[in-house]
Design an enzyme around this catalytic site. Sequence first.
Site, short mmCIF file in Angstrom:
data_model
loop_
_atom_site.label_atom_id
_atom_site.label_comp_id
_atom_site.label_asym_id
_atom_site.label_seq_id
_atom_site.Cartn_x
_atom_site.Cartn_y
_atom_site.Cartn_z
N LYS A 67 -8.55 14.79 -2.00
CA LYS A 67 -8.79 14.83 -3.76
C LYS A 67 -9.22 16.00 -4.25
O LYS A 67 -9.96 16.96 -3.59
CB LYS A 67 -9.82 13.81 -3.82
N HIS A 107 5.40 7.68 0.12
CA HIS A 107 5.15 7.29 -1.27
C HIS A 107 6.36 8.16 -2.23
O HIS A 107 6.58 9.33 -2.00
CB HIS A 107 3.99 7.44 -2.03
N ASP A 131 6.02 9.81 -5.15
CA ASP A 131 5.25 11.00 -5.37
C ASP A 131 5.56 12.28 -4.58
O ASP A 131 5.31 13.43 -4.91
CB ASP A 131 3.80 11.27 -5.81
N HIS A 151 4.18 12.13 2.89
CA HIS A 151 3.89 10.70 3.29
C HIS A 151 5.20 9.94 2.53
O HIS A 151 5.76 10.60 1.89
CB HIS A 151 2.71 10.09 2.95
N HIS A 194 -5.03 8.24 2.91
CA HIS A 194 -4.42 7.79 1.71
C HIS A 194 -3.24 6.69 2.50
O HIS A 194 -3.24 5.80 1.60
CB HIS A 194 -3.66 8.76 0.89
N HIS A 210 -2.73 15.69 -6.25
CA HIS A 210 -2.96 15.63 -7.47
C HIS A 210 -4.14 16.62 -8.00
O HIS A 210 -5.08 16.72 -7.37
CB HIS A 210 -3.20 14.21 -7.94
#
Length: 266
Positions: free
Chosen positions: A207, A122, A124, A120, A185, A245
């Site tokens: 998650k 973002h 990170d 994606h 997300h 994460h």
Amino acid sequence: MKNALLFLTLLCPALFSCNQTKTKNHQQAEEQKTEAAKTDSVVYQSQALTIIKLTDHTYQHISYLDTDTFGKVPCNGMFVINEGESIVFDTPTHSENAKELIIFIRSELKSKITALIPTHFHEDCIGGINEFDTQGIPAFVGTRTIKLLTDNNYNFKTPVNAFNDSLNLKLGNQAVVVHFLGEGHTQDNLVGYFPLDHVLFGGCLIKSVGAGKGNLEDANVQQWPATVANVKRKFPEANLVVPGHGKTGNTALLDYTIQLFETNNQ
């Protein structure tokens, strides 16, 4: 008649116990198979980057992102190697640790990086993308991600390989597959799967067990649980799941994520 009833009375608990034992043994066998496939050994570590070998062909890379809201956040990516080739899911968070990763794959694993797949838009996931771009590593990017990167004023120096909802790549004699299965997300989040080792890279769509909802700035929380349910149906044979994460695990991560956001929608 009484003897027959007595026989059945004695037999039924035994059958029930036997079925329970078979089910338990099957579950234990599956868990042992999963554990046997995992190696979970750190093969590289610096202040900015950690690389963990998960299976014979899959590795997790962990780098760190400084954020105002969540502090210093460990961020997971993954790469897969086979027959001297490698495919990387998500970059480390900066150009410097992206360079470390590229050097490790090329020098230590003697592997050519044939594709980078950001899951994606973002930071990170794409924070180190300039280093991959500079070194001429081909990027395979979903059209939704390309639009969001363009909207945020990122322009690739080299042409990218765009795809819509799915991508199938060869890694030596094995397949690597990528799918968009719905928003969660972000509106562009992808998942990757390596069938040989039954490893699913869920990225920030998934998650780790016990985690909170995290960054919801670009999220579709209403669609999120349905999207993860799609992932679960698409990859029923997955036995190792890497979230964006936190700790890796099995498909319990999918169930946890579904429950987390179903609760939010009630």
